[in-house]
Design a protein around this motif. Structure first.
Motif, PDB file in Angstrom:
ATOM      1  N   THR A  22       0.838  -1.088   0.171  1.00 40.99           N
ATOM      2  CA  THR A  22       0.211  -0.465   0.110  1.00 40.99           C
ATOM      3  C   THR A  22       1.365   1.507   0.131  1.00 40.99           C
ATOM      4  O   THR A  22       0.398   2.327  -0.965  1.00 40.99           O
ATOM      5  N   ALA A  23       1.903   1.307   1.168  1.00 39.71           N
ATOM      6  CA  ALA A  23       2.541   2.379   0.848  1.00 39.71           C
ATOM      7  C   ALA A  23       3.351   3.103  -0.934  1.00 39.71           C
ATOM      8  O   ALA A  23       3.499   3.821  -0.771  1.00 39.71           O
ATOM      9  N   ILE A  24       3.964   1.379  -1.441  1.00 42.03           N
ATOM     10  CA  ILE A  24       4.782   1.336  -2.046  1.00 42.03           C
ATOM     11  C   ILE A  24       3.609   2.199  -3.266  1.00 42.03           C
ATOM     12  O   ILE A  24       4.167   3.102  -4.409  1.00 42.03           O
ATOM     13  N   ALA A  25       2.559   2.029  -3.661  1.00 41.58           N
ATOM     14  CA  ALA A  25       1.591   2.584  -4.129  1.00 41.58           C
ATOM     15  C   ALA A  25       0.833   3.486  -4.507  1.00 41.58           C
ATOM     16  O   ALA A  25       1.226   3.959  -5.487  1.00 41.58           O
ATOM     17  N   MET A  26       1.211   3.946  -2.912  1.00 42.60           N
ATOM     18  CA  MET A  26       0.179   5.312  -2.268  1.00 42.60           C
ATOM     19  C   MET A  26       1.999   6.413  -3.227  1.00 42.60           C
ATOM     20  O   MET A  26       1.316   7.722  -3.901  1.00 42.60           O
ATOM     21  N   GLY A  38       2.649  -0.509 -13.495  1.00 42.23           N
ATOM     22  CA  GLY A  38       1.814  -1.609 -13.403  1.00 42.23           C
ATOM     23  C   GLY A  38       2.099  -2.661 -12.431  1.00 42.23           C
ATOM     24  O   GLY A  38       3.222  -1.928 -11.191  1.00 42.23           O
ATOM     25  N   LEU A  39       1.411  -3.462 -12.232  1.00 42.48           N
ATOM     26  CA  LEU A  39       1.536  -4.415 -11.084  1.00 42.48           C
ATOM     27  C   LEU A  39       2.825  -5.292 -11.105  1.00 42.48           C
ATOM     28  O   LEU A  39       3.736  -5.192  -9.624  1.00 42.48           O
ATOM     29  N   ASN A  40       3.896  -4.708 -12.214  1.00 41.20           N
ATOM     30  CA  ASN A  40       4.682  -5.943 -12.224  1.00 41.20           C
ATOM     31  C   ASN A  40       5.951  -4.238 -11.587  1.00 41.20           C
ATOM     32  O   ASN A  40       6.906  -5.048 -11.125  1.00 41.20           O
ATOM     33  N   GLU A  41       5.776  -3.055 -11.836  1.00 46.04           N
ATOM     34  CA  GLU A  41       6.040  -2.573 -10.743  1.00 46.04           C
ATOM     35  C   GLU A  41       5.758  -1.950  -9.499  1.00 46.04           C
ATOM     36  O   GLU A  41       6.978  -1.557  -8.901  1.00 46.04           O
ATOM     37  N   SER A  44       8.535  -5.345  -8.356  1.00 48.96           N
ATOM     38  CA  SER A  44       9.921  -4.709  -8.628  1.00 48.96           C
ATOM     39  C   SER A  44      10.038  -4.052  -7.125  1.00 48.96           C
ATOM     40  O   SER A  44      10.703  -4.213  -6.916  1.00 48.96           O
ATOM     41  N   ALA A  45       9.095  -3.035  -7.070  1.00 51.50           N
ATOM     42  CA  ALA A  45       9.700  -1.777  -5.914  1.00 51.50           C
ATOM     43  C   ALA A  45       9.397  -2.363  -4.484  1.00 51.50           C
ATOM     44  O   ALA A  45      10.184  -1.939  -3.345  1.00 51.50           O
ATOM     45  N   GLY A  46       8.917  -3.243  -4.449  1.00 51.27           N
ATOM     46  CA  GLY A  46       8.629  -3.873  -3.094  1.00 51.27           C
ATOM     47  C   GLY A  46       9.485  -5.417  -3.139  1.00 51.27           C
ATOM     48  O   GLY A  46       9.402  -6.176  -1.916  1.00 51.27           O
ATOM     49  N   ASP A  47      10.056  -5.477  -4.194  1.00 50.39           N
ATOM     50  CA  ASP A  47      10.696  -6.955  -4.251  1.00 50.39           C
ATOM     51  C   ASP A  47       9.729  -7.974  -3.720  1.00 50.39           C
ATOM     52  O   ASP A  47      10.596  -8.420  -2.570  1.00 50.39           O
ATOM     53  N   LEU A  48       8.983  -7.856  -4.240  1.00 49.29           N
ATOM     54  CA  LEU A  48       7.567  -8.971  -3.813  1.00 49.29           C
ATOM     55  C   LEU A  48       6.887  -9.925  -4.413  1.00 49.29           C
ATOM     56  O   LEU A  48       7.564  -9.172  -6.173  1.00 49.29           O
TER      57      LEU A  48
END
Length: 197
Positions: A22-26, A38-41, A44-48
């Motif tokens: 949620t924090a990454i998306a915000m 996108g979902l891939n980004e 990737s940003a969350g290493d998940l």
């Protein structure tokens, strides 16, 4: 015994992962907009792994958008309440709220403003659940401002009008400030609101 210990740990880990997403998306939605991320980004940003998103957000990005709105509702709501508790007048309260948003702009080099306004512009006409979450978020913030203005002596009807007008002006100023990479629109709105108070 081991099951009782494992379940809370899994729950905590799941809550941590959901909060992280949620924090990454915000952050990304504020900087780039909903459609551009996108979902891939996000993964990737969350290493998940991608499965983490669908586990916590079965409807994908739309569920994530609602979670972002809910998180922003809470965080900014808390900031408004703190500003109100610390203020000694209507004028200092409004100034503190405006300056809180100005701080977000400056810290992000004018890439981030209100975490909800971008989603409102992109999605409120497309998804009823997101539109409802956004509407409730803005209503919550305005109610907090209204309540504080009443405590400072405004009549309820006047306080409600002032709260709504304040957010109309503030949201517009945030868009101009981001575009112009300048705090002048916010400074002018702050001066104008204080004069009317």
């Amino acid at each position: 015994m081991s099951t009782k210990q494992t379940t809370p740990r899994r729950k905590r880990k799941g809550e941590t992962t959901k909060s992280k997403l949620t924090a990454i998306a915000m952050d990304l939605f504020q900087r780039k907009g909903f459609v551009a991320v996108g979902l891939n980004e996000l993964c990737s940003a969350g290493d998940l792994p991608k499965g983490s998103i669908y586990y916590h957000f079965p409807k994908g990005k739309n569920d994530i958008a609602i979670a972002v709105v809910e998180q922003a509702k809470q965080e900014i709501g808390d900031a408004i309440q703190q500003a109100g508790a610390a203020a000694d007048s209507k004028e200092s309260f409004v100034a503190a709220v405006v300056q809180g948003f100005a701080h977000i702009l400056v810290q992000s080099d004018f890439e981030k403003g209100c975490p909800v306004s971008t989603l409102a512009l992109e999605l409120s006409a497309q998804d009823a659940d997101i539109a409802s979450a956004i509407s409730q978020c803005f209503d919550h913030w305005q109610t907090l401002v209204t309540d504080r203005l009443i405590r400072f002596g405004e009549q309820p009807d006047t306080a409600e009008q002032l709260a709504q007008i304040s957010f109309c002006a503030l949201e517009g100023a945030l868009i101009l400030a981001r575009t112009q990479k300048s705090l002048h629109p916010l400074e002018r709105v702050q001066q104008h609101l204080i004069q009317h108070l």
